[in-house]
Design a protein around this motif. Structure first.
Motif, mmCIF file in Angstrom:
data_model
loop_
_atom_site.group_PDB
_atom_site.id
_atom_site.type_symbol
_atom_site.label_atom_id
_atom_site.label_comp_id
_atom_site.label_asym_id
_atom_site.label_seq_id
_atom_site.Cartn_x
_atom_site.Cartn_y
_atom_site.Cartn_z
ATOM 1 N N ILE A 114 58.198 1.688 20.299
ATOM 2 C CA ILE A 114 59.911 2.497 20.850
ATOM 3 C C ILE A 114 59.913 2.622 22.073
ATOM 4 C CG2 ILE A 114 59.741 4.418 20.184
ATOM 5 C CD1 ILE A 114 62.657 4.511 18.517
ATOM 6 N N PHE A 115 61.405 2.087 23.029
ATOM 7 C CA PHE A 115 61.803 2.810 23.842
ATOM 8 C C PHE A 115 62.774 3.429 24.046
ATOM 9 C CE2 PHE A 115 60.787 -2.073 23.645
ATOM 10 C CZ PHE A 115 59.678 -1.543 25.405
ATOM 11 N N PRO A 116 62.348 4.810 23.607
ATOM 12 C CA PRO A 116 63.554 5.671 23.842
ATOM 13 C C PRO A 116 64.639 5.967 25.083
ATOM 14 C CG PRO A 116 61.382 6.873 24.845
ATOM 15 C CD PRO A 116 61.309 5.256 24.682
ATOM 16 N N GLU A 117 64.911 5.076 25.601
ATOM 17 C CA GLU A 117 66.154 4.838 26.470
ATOM 18 C C GLU A 117 67.246 4.443 25.718
ATOM 19 O OE1 GLU A 117 64.309 4.443 30.840
ATOM 20 O OE2 GLU A 117 64.000 2.272 29.151
ATOM 21 N N LEU A 139 60.885 12.292 16.904
ATOM 22 C CA LEU A 139 61.305 12.747 15.085
ATOM 23 C C LEU A 139 60.205 11.471 14.415
ATOM 24 C CD1 LEU A 139 63.235 13.703 13.141
ATOM 25 C CD2 LEU A 139 64.498 11.899 13.574
ATOM 26 N N LEU A 140 59.869 10.109 14.389
ATOM 27 C CA LEU A 140 59.591 9.796 13.598
ATOM 28 C C LEU A 140 57.931 10.492 13.751
ATOM 29 C CD1 LEU A 140 59.763 6.023 14.477
ATOM 30 C CD2 LEU A 140 59.960 7.384 12.808
ATOM 31 N N ALA A 141 57.447 10.501 15.596
ATOM 32 C CA ALA A 141 55.805 11.458 15.302
ATOM 33 C C ALA A 141 55.871 12.586 14.450
ATOM 34 C CB ALA A 141 55.866 11.105 16.567
ATOM 35 N N CYS A 146 51.697 12.238 13.473
ATOM 36 C CA CYS A 146 51.492 11.476 14.340
ATOM 37 C C CYS A 146 51.398 12.057 15.688
ATOM 38 C CB CYS A 146 50.942 9.638 14.116
ATOM 39 S SG CYS A 146 52.619 9.373 14.480
ATOM 40 N N PRO A 147 50.309 11.217 16.808
ATOM 41 C CA PRO A 147 50.894 11.345 18.035
ATOM 42 C C PRO A 147 51.551 10.618 18.672
ATOM 43 C CG PRO A 147 48.867 10.224 17.706
ATOM 44 C CD PRO A 147 49.007 10.743 16.664
ATOM 45 N N VAL A 148 52.074 10.635 19.284
ATOM 46 C CA VAL A 148 53.335 9.750 21.102
ATOM 47 C C VAL A 148 52.146 9.748 21.830
ATOM 48 C CG1 VAL A 148 55.312 9.618 22.371
ATOM 49 C CG2 VAL A 148 55.171 11.273 20.330
#
Length: 157
Positions: A114-117, A139-141, A146-148
Motif C-alpha cells: 500500500i502507498f500511504p500517500e 490500521l491494517l497492520a 503484523c509488521p510494517v
C-alpha cells in the motif's frame, strides 16, 4: 488449488515481463534495509510513478497483493488486476470491503502493498518531504497484528 497455481503463474509472468522491461529502460538499484518477514506483513512505500508497483513487485523477494484505487478502467484491465490479486479500494471514503479482504489475506500470511500517500506524489507533496500520509496501512497492520515493512523509492531526476 489449480486456480491458485494459475494466479501465481500469471503474477510471475506479468511481474517478470515488467521487470525485464524496467531493466532495459532504467537503472534500478535495490538496497535492502532488513529482512522481509516470511509471514503476514504490510509493505509501505512512497509513490512517485505508475511504475512503482511493478518495480517493487519485481525486486522484492515476495509476492505482493497490492491495494489500488477502485477505477481499474476497462473490463480487461479489471480482470487482469483481479488475476494479479489486487484489492480494489475506494480512496475517497471508508472502504470496509477492501479492509476485510486485506485482513483476510494477512491472516493467510500474505504481504499487502500500500502507498500511504493515497496516490502518486513527488517533491514537497511526498511523504519523503514530510507530507501527510493516510493511516490505512498502519490500521491494517495493527488489526492483523503484523509488521510494517517500509520502503523508499528515490528518483534520479
Amino acid at each position: 488449488t489449480a486456480r491458485d497455481a494459475f494466479h501465481l503463474a500469471f503474477y510471475h509472468l506479468v511481474v517478470g515481463s515488467l521487470k525485464a522491461f524496467l531493466r532495459l529502460g532504467s537503472r534500478v538499484r535495490v538496497v535492502p534495509f532488513g529482512k522481509i518477514p516470511d509471514g503476514a506483513c504490510v509493505m509501505v512505500s512512497n509513490h512517485i510513478s505508475h511504475f512503482d508497483p511493478p518495480l517493487l513487485s519485481g525486486w522484492l523477494p515476495r509476492k505482493i497483493d497490492w491495494i489500488a484505487m477502485l477505477a481499474f478502467g476497462t473490463k480487461w484491465s479489471k480482470a487482469g488486476f483481479t488475476w494479479l490479486d489486487v484489492i480494489p479500494v475506494d480512496r475517497h471514503g471508508d472502504d470496509r470491503q477492501a479492509l476485510r479482504a486485506a485482513i483476510k489475506r494477512l491472516e493467510a500470511g500474505r504481504m499487502i502493498g500500500i502507498f500511504p500517500e493515497g496516490g502518486i506524489r513527488d517533491g514537497e507533496r511526498s511523504i519523503l518531504a514530510g507530507a501527510e500520509r493516510r493511516e490505512g496501512a498502519f490500521l491494517l497492520a495493527a488489526k492483523a497484528g503484523c509488521p510494517v515493512v517500509p520502503n523508499a523509492i528515490l528518483s534520479s531526476k
